[in-house]
Design an enzyme around this catalytic site. Structure first.
Site, mmCIF file in Angstrom:
data_model
loop_
_atom_site.group_PDB
_atom_site.id
_atom_site.type_symbol
_atom_site.label_atom_id
_atom_site.label_comp_id
_atom_site.label_asym_id
_atom_site.label_seq_id
_atom_site.Cartn_x
_atom_site.Cartn_y
_atom_site.Cartn_z
ATOM 1 N N ARG A 59 0.837 -1.217 0.000
ATOM 2 C CA ARG A 59 0.000 0.000 0.000
ATOM 3 C C ARG A 59 0.865 1.259 0.000
ATOM 4 O O ARG A 59 0.475 2.311 -0.510
ATOM 5 C CB ARG A 59 -0.969 0.016 1.199
ATOM 6 C CG ARG A 59 -1.738 1.353 1.301
ATOM 7 C CD ARG A 59 -3.014 1.284 2.136
ATOM 8 N NE ARG A 59 -2.861 0.570 3.368
ATOM 9 C CZ ARG A 59 -2.227 1.040 4.460
ATOM 10 N NH1 ARG A 59 -1.703 2.237 4.457
ATOM 11 N NH2 ARG A 59 -2.151 0.298 5.541
ATOM 12 N N TYR A 112 -15.954 14.937 -16.268
ATOM 13 C CA TYR A 112 -16.426 13.569 -16.073
ATOM 14 C C TYR A 112 -17.502 13.582 -14.968
ATOM 15 O O TYR A 112 -17.275 14.137 -13.890
ATOM 16 C CB TYR A 112 -15.225 12.720 -15.666
ATOM 17 C CG TYR A 112 -15.505 11.252 -15.561
ATOM 18 C CD1 TYR A 112 -15.835 10.503 -16.673
ATOM 19 C CD2 TYR A 112 -15.423 10.612 -14.329
ATOM 20 C CE1 TYR A 112 -16.079 9.150 -16.572
ATOM 21 C CE2 TYR A 112 -15.666 9.255 -14.218
ATOM 22 C CZ TYR A 112 -15.999 8.527 -15.346
ATOM 23 O OH TYR A 112 -16.234 7.190 -15.238
ATOM 24 N N ASP A 184 -7.214 17.324 -15.542
ATOM 25 C CA ASP A 184 -7.538 15.940 -15.892
ATOM 26 C C ASP A 184 -7.184 15.788 -17.372
ATOM 27 O O ASP A 184 -7.867 16.328 -18.241
ATOM 28 C CB ASP A 184 -9.030 15.665 -15.637
ATOM 29 C CG ASP A 184 -9.409 14.210 -15.940
ATOM 30 O OD1 ASP A 184 -8.697 13.554 -16.724
ATOM 31 O OD2 ASP A 184 -10.433 13.753 -15.400
ATOM 32 N N LYS A 209 -8.203 4.505 -19.477
ATOM 33 C CA LYS A 209 -8.510 4.938 -20.834
ATOM 34 C C LYS A 209 -7.278 4.815 -21.737
ATOM 35 O O LYS A 209 -6.768 3.726 -21.907
ATOM 36 C CB LYS A 209 -9.075 6.363 -20.795
ATOM 37 C CG LYS A 209 -10.127 6.594 -19.689
ATOM 38 C CD LYS A 209 -11.383 5.789 -19.861
ATOM 39 C CE LYS A 209 -12.299 5.798 -18.646
ATOM 40 N NZ LYS A 209 -12.654 7.088 -18.094
#
Ligand code: PLP
Length: 406
Positions: A59, A112, A184, A209
């Site tokens: 992590r 988005y 973004d 994407k």
């Protein structure tokens, strides 16, 4: 931080983030492990104190994840990057790091959908207020900034309208007011746009994407400019826990090697298809950064190295025409998401946004005829042939309807 040349970028896609390893493996191994052994108690202590470099727990940091992070950071011209479990985990990490109760955010209205929802629900609950504006209009940006504005958040080209915001000018305005600019960059990828070189402070991507490009991974990433930003983002991400895992990082790193090639093909086919659609009688209007009819065509030329693979158009005949188009395509797949090697098509009014009702959809700029396509890397003639046969069915249905009503 400079805008890299095209040749430089192609080579970087293949080699970035890949370091020598013990067996000389050309492809770095997948460290599919949750934890790492300390040699001694003292070794463990010095790793935790940050006195020595090494891995502790996945992590916190993992070699496979780090290799992919370094690759994306290099491609974006950033200092370092932080791999996240999804694009939305990256968006959340950004706001959780940069804002606190009482702060204000200015955000593009064409972003988005879940980003809007996150700001309006989770961040609002923690006392962060957001003003949504058309960031392609610089006067609106100037007017929206307040004394407590910490972040100007821009998605360009924006979702789903593909309107373009001027990153360099927005950065100047924001910095004058001590606010940071977050971009973004999902729709462009670092192959086509480098927000850090244009003045932005932080870049994020949905790795899902174009960066991964093969529709088989959910992931996100935040790219930062310096060590102090890296440390504060890493601390938040480590606490929130929204990290990407080693296997997905491996797949993304593999996808990055063909990023330059894929983006070139997406742009080349996108331009041909957009020009073809613009002339088609069933298309009311079209938005594509490579068309002179795009309202911010000039800004696109200034800050983008290509128009990209996303096209939005308005179909004649409303919601029924949209439905018929969706049911008539054969090569295109009916699916949300974008940026993969396969062409995808989406009709928000009858699919993703149907349950909202027409009024709410219109308030969000989603008209009944709005169709969004993500152009894949199939042969462009096959893509056009599919659109042609499907649009013909819509045209025939429309002319029948007109006859009935007459
Ligand atoms: C898909 C997408 C996101 C969210 O990414 P996920 O990986 O689905 O969480 C954020 N921004 C843009 C522009 C996107 O297209």
């Amino acid at each position: 931080m400079k805008n890299h040349s095209k040749t430089d970028f192609e080579t970087k896609c293949v080699h970035s983030g890949i370091e020598e390893n013990e067996h000389g493996a050309v492809v770095p191994p997948i460290y599919q492990t949750s934890t790492f052994k300390f040699k001694t108690a003292q070794h463990g202590a010095s790793l935790f104190a940050g006195e020595e470099k090494g891995y502790i727990y996945t992590r916190m940091l993992n070699p496979t994840v780090e290799a992919m992070e370094n690759a994306v950071a290099e491609l974006e011209g950033g200092y370092k990057a932080l791999g996240c479990g999804s694009g939305m985990a990256a968006v959340h990490t950004v706001f959780a790091t940069l804002t606190q109760t009482g702060d204000h955010v200015v955000c593009s209205s064409a972003v988005y959908g879940p980003t809007t929802t996150l700001l309006n629900t989770v961040m609002k609950k923690f006392g962060v207020e957001t003003t949504f504006i058309d960031t392609s209009n610089l006067d609106e940006v100037k007017k929206a900034i307040k004394s407590n504005t910490k972040v100007v958040y821009v998605e360009t080209p924006g979702n789903p309208t593909l309107c373009i915001s001027d990153i360099a000018e927005i950065s100047k305005i924001a910095h004058k007011n001590n606010a940071l600019v977050v971009v973004d960059n999902t729709f462009m990828s670092p192959a086509l746009q480098n927000p850090l070189a244009l003045g932005a402070d932080v870049v994020l991507h949905s790795l899902t994407k174009f960066l991964n490009g093969h529709a088989d991974v959910i992931g996100g990433i935040v790219v930062v400019k310096d060590e102090s930003a890296y440390q504060s983002f890493r601390k938040t991400l480590n606490q929130i826990g929204g990290v990407i895992d080693p296997f997905n990082s491996f797949l993304v790193h593999r996808g990055l090697k063909t990023l330059a090639l894929r983006m070139e093909k997406h742009c080349e086919s996108g331009q041909i298809i957009a020009e073809w659609l613009e002339k088609h009688p069933m298309i009311e209007s079209i938005s594509y950064p490579g068309l002179k009819s795009h309202p911010q065509y000039e800004i696109g030329l200034k800050q983008q190295k290509g128009p990209g693979g996303m096209i939005t158009f308005e179909l004649r005949g409303g919601i029924e025409a949209g439905r018929l188009l969706m049911n008539s395509v054969k090569l295109f797949q009916l699916a949300v998401s974008l940026g993969g090697v396969e062409s995808l098509i989406q009709h928000p009014a009858s699919m993703t946004h149907f349950s909202m009702g027409k009024e709410a959809r219109l308030a969000g700029g989603i008209t009944d005829g709005l169709v969004r396509i993500s152009i894949g890397i199939e042969n462009v003639k096959d893509i056009i042939a599919d659109l042609e046969q499907a649009l013909k069915k819509v045209e025939e249905a429309n002319s029948k309807e007109v006859e009935v009503h007459v």
